[in-house]
Design an enzyme around this catalytic site. Structure first.
Site, mmCIF file in Angstrom:
data_model
loop_
_atom_site.group_PDB
_atom_site.id
_atom_site.type_symbol
_atom_site.label_atom_id
_atom_site.label_comp_id
_atom_site.label_asym_id
_atom_site.label_seq_id
_atom_site.Cartn_x
_atom_site.Cartn_y
_atom_site.Cartn_z
ATOM 1 N N GLU A 98 0.892 -1.178 0.000
ATOM 2 C CA GLU A 98 0.000 0.000 0.000
ATOM 3 C C GLU A 98 0.920 1.214 0.000
ATOM 4 O O GLU A 98 1.470 1.583 1.033
ATOM 5 C CB GLU A 98 -0.892 -0.004 1.256
ATOM 6 C CG GLU A 98 -1.875 -1.158 1.315
ATOM 7 C CD GLU A 98 -3.064 -0.968 0.373
ATOM 8 O OE1 GLU A 98 -3.234 0.130 -0.178
ATOM 9 O OE2 GLU A 98 -3.809 -1.938 0.175
ATOM 10 N N CYS A 157 -2.348 9.316 2.318
ATOM 11 C CA CYS A 157 -1.976 8.778 0.997
ATOM 12 C C CYS A 157 -3.049 9.077 -0.042
ATOM 13 O O CYS A 157 -2.766 9.120 -1.229
ATOM 14 C CB CYS A 157 -1.755 7.276 1.092
ATOM 15 S SG CYS A 157 -3.169 6.429 1.805
HETATM 16 P P1 NAD Z 1 8.095 5.387 4.842
HETATM 17 O O1 NAD Z 1 8.092 4.548 3.627
HETATM 18 O O2 NAD Z 1 9.233 6.299 5.078
HETATM 19 O O3 NAD Z 1 8.017 4.470 6.148
HETATM 20 C C1 NAD Z 1 7.023 3.497 6.302
HETATM 21 C C2 NAD Z 1 7.528 2.414 7.227
HETATM 22 O O4 NAD Z 1 8.658 1.793 6.615
HETATM 23 C C3 NAD Z 1 7.977 2.898 8.603
HETATM 24 O O5 NAD Z 1 7.596 1.945 9.559
HETATM 25 C C4 NAD Z 1 9.493 2.941 8.466
HETATM 26 O O6 NAD Z 1 10.163 2.737 9.684
HETATM 27 C C5 NAD Z 1 9.733 1.762 7.535
HETATM 28 N N1 NAD Z 1 10.995 1.855 6.768
HETATM 29 C C6 NAD Z 1 11.618 2.954 6.317
HETATM 30 N N2 NAD Z 1 12.742 2.607 5.648
HETATM 31 C C7 NAD Z 1 12.809 1.254 5.672
HETATM 32 C C8 NAD Z 1 13.724 0.291 5.160
HETATM 33 N N3 NAD Z 1 14.819 0.658 4.493
HETATM 34 N N4 NAD Z 1 13.474 -1.016 5.359
HETATM 35 C C9 NAD Z 1 12.375 -1.400 6.039
HETATM 36 N N5 NAD Z 1 11.465 -0.536 6.570
HETATM 37 C C10 NAD Z 1 11.686 0.778 6.389
HETATM 38 O O7 NAD Z 1 6.695 6.174 4.855
HETATM 39 P P2 NAD Z 1 6.124 7.163 5.958
HETATM 40 O O8 NAD Z 1 6.786 8.477 5.825
HETATM 41 O O9 NAD Z 1 6.115 6.506 7.306
HETATM 42 O O10 NAD Z 1 4.595 7.247 5.491
HETATM 43 C C11 NAD Z 1 4.161 8.066 4.472
HETATM 44 C C12 NAD Z 1 4.013 7.296 3.175
HETATM 45 O O11 NAD Z 1 3.108 6.208 3.361
HETATM 46 C C13 NAD Z 1 3.397 8.138 2.080
HETATM 47 O O12 NAD Z 1 4.053 7.887 0.864
HETATM 48 C C14 NAD Z 1 1.955 7.649 2.033
HETATM 49 O O13 NAD Z 1 1.305 7.863 0.803
HETATM 50 C C15 NAD Z 1 2.134 6.209 2.330
HETATM 51 N N6 NAD Z 1 0.878 5.621 2.806
HETATM 52 C C16 NAD Z 1 0.209 4.784 1.965
HETATM 53 C C17 NAD Z 1 -1.008 4.256 2.370
HETATM 54 C C18 NAD Z 1 -1.794 3.342 1.466
HETATM 55 O O14 NAD Z 1 -2.719 2.696 1.950
HETATM 56 N N7 NAD Z 1 -1.487 3.237 0.185
HETATM 57 C C19 NAD Z 1 -1.530 4.568 3.634
HETATM 58 C C20 NAD Z 1 -0.796 5.424 4.465
HETATM 59 C C21 NAD Z 1 0.421 5.939 4.030
#
Ligand code: NAD
Length: 477
Positions: free
Chosen positions: A251, A285
């Site tokens: 997602e 998102c």
């Molecule tokens: P992010 O991708 O930076 O982080 C998401 C998660 O991934 C966090 O738990 C983070 O600790 C982890 N993470 C980060 N780097 C990682 C790595 N190298 N390996 C493993 N895990 C890692 O995103 P964010 O800033 O927390 O959230 C915002 C993003 O999420 C936006 O792009 C938003 O659109 C998206 N989002 C999507 C949905 C959906 O349903 N499509 C819903 C909510 C948020």
């Protein structure tokens, strides 16, 4: 019930797992420490995996009806603790209290839905060409699941994964965002209180997510990875999961167009946009990222919109009456301000801007004269900035709307029935709001196409993400 102690830790096999590696969980409204939490160590991650494998075996002996009962109790406990959960969410995430309460109920809605779906995971019998062979399918749990969630919806992004996984009979290892670990821990404690087996829902807190997840991606015992977060990290996790061929659900990020056609009811379009744009200060998102307005209704639309935006109150989410809380952290604010400056350099104009704010708060902005080639039209803004692009006809609106790599949510306002059918079919998005700005619902399939992801969450499809179909071919005399 005492849910939260002075310090919080990972929750492994139904108990707090403490390490000395502490970090501060900050309140984005004032930068004060909400609590200290500890990062899990190597021993903890191994205990979590062993416990999840053991819980998977235990769950094979628990019927779907019993799992449904546990989910019903968890749902009731989330609702009876909604005030505590909402206040905790405001403290670590910043959204206004009324939105946080809405999220607690939305999160509980997934648990309730999958309590109902747990008992409806039917197999099938298949007519065979051979009368002495019976063909059938059964559905079985995928196995141990690894889930990774973001900070913008600290509860709902978790329940919409853990509830269907448990309904299917899977055990779950969750790594929530390091920005919002406290909500995740509170949720897991309530799950155990509801009767969920210790080890069926592990919560691992860490400030080093890359290292922890790389380790788990190499573990063949983990059969599925479900991720909600940015497209950048999703792409990386897909490649890491390839080593052990895990099932994946992704997602990812959005870049939602919000289209207003000349035939639209403009007052309703503005109401829809206010919900689709400003919820969680624009940090969703499905946030309207590009507002596409047909030339003929631009003057009326922008005037109504300006009145609505000027009425927004920015401030601490715990203060009643505030509509926009802070952004999550400094890099988020720097990014939004950078996108505004680059849009201005590229020819956009500020039509409206609220009074300057301090700390991580940011005033709402309306930008006009935006064009589809600008950075702001090709980046997820994740802030309270309305970016308005005008178009001349339906064909151009579709070309602008579909001309990006993302395909999560799209919205359009029109009262022309034929146009509604044409545009609904032509938009390359997983979810479409038609004369509606709030589309999220536990009973409907949530997910994107193109680079916004793989799979669906919620709805009946959400359960299938955690089930394997097994085909049985039985010969008889
Ligand atoms: P992010 O991708 O930076 O982080 C998401 C998660 O991934 C966090 O738990 C983070 O600790 C982890 N993470 C980060 N780097 C990682 C790595 N190298 N390996 C493993 N895990 C890692 O995103 P964010 O800033 O927390 O959230 C915002 C993003 O999420 C936006 O792009 C938003 O659109 C998206 N989002 C999507 C949905 C959906 O349903 N499509 C819903 C909510 C948020």
């Amino acid at each position: 019930m005492q849910l939260l102690l002075e310090h919080e830790h990972s929750f492994i096999n139904g108990k707090s797992y403490q390490t000395q590696d502490m970090f501060a969980v900050l309140n984005p409204a004032n930068q004060q420490t909400v609590k200290h939490a500890s990062s899990v160590d190597e021993k903890g991650r191994m205990l979590a995996l062993t416990g999840a494998k053991h819980a998977l075996e235990q769950l094979r002996l628990v019927s779907a009806v019993q799992r449904s009962e546990v989910l019903k109790k968890w749902h009731a406990l989330i609702l009876s603790n909604e005030k505590m959960l909402a206040e905790l969410m405001v403290a670590e995430q910043g959204k206004p209290l009324h939105e946080a309460l809405g999220e607690v109920r939305y999160a509980a809605g997934f648990v309730e839905w999958f309590a109902q779906e747990a008992i409806r995971s039917y197999g099938e019998t298949i007519p065979s060409q051979n009368t002495s062979v019976q063909l059938s399918t059964i559905k079985q749990p995928v196995g141990v699941v690894l889930g990774i969630t973001p900070w913008n919806f600290p509860l709902a992004m978790i329940t919409r994964k853990v509830a269907p996984a448990y309904a299917a009979g899977c055990s779950f290892i969750l790594k929530p965002s390091e920005e919002t670990p406290l909500s995740a821990i509170a949720l897991a404690k309530l799950a155990v209180q509801a009767g969920m087996e210790a080890g069926a829902f592990q919560v691992l807190i860490t400030t080093q997510p890359a290292e922890l997840i790389e380790y788990y991606c190499q573990c063949a015992a983990i059969r599925k990875l479900t991720f909600t977060g940015s497209t950048r990290v999703g792409r990386l996790l897909l490649s890491q999961s390839a080593t052990t061929i895990k099932r994946t659900s992704m997602e990812l990020g959005g870049n939602a167009p919000f289209i207003v056609y000349d035939s639209a009811n403009i007052a309703e379009a503005v109401t829809g946009l206010m919900a689709a744009k400003f919820r969680n200060a624009g940090q969703t998102c499905v946030a309207a990222n590009r507002v596409l307005v047909e030339q003929g209704c631009m003057a009326e639309f922008i005037s109504c919109l300006t009145t609505a935006v000027a009425a927004l109150k920015v401030g601490d989410g715990m203060v009643a009456g505030n509509d926009l809380g802070p952004l999550i952290h400094e890099p988020a604010k720097v990014k939004v301000e950078g996108l505004i400056s680059s849009a201005l350099k590229q020819g956009a104009k500020i039509h409206y801007q609220g009074a300057a704010e301090t700390g991580l708060f940011i005033a709402p902005v309306i930008l006009t004269h935006v064009t589809p080639d600008m950075d702001i039209a090709n980046t997820e803004i994740f802030g309270p900035v309305v970016s308005v692009i005008t178009f001349t006809d339906e064909q151009q609106s579709l070309s602008f709307a579909n001309g990006v790599e993302e395909g999560l949510a799209a919205y359009f306002y029109s009262q022309d029935v034929s146009q509604i059918h044409r545009v609904s079919r032509a938009l390359e998005y997983g979810m479409i709001g038609i004369n509606e700005g709030m589309i999220s619902n536990p009973v409907a399939p949530f997910g994107g196409v193109k680079q916004s992801g793989l799979g669906r969450e919620g709805a009946k499809q959400g359960l299938d993400e955690y089930l394997e179909v097994k085909y049985l071919c039985q010969k008889f005399d």
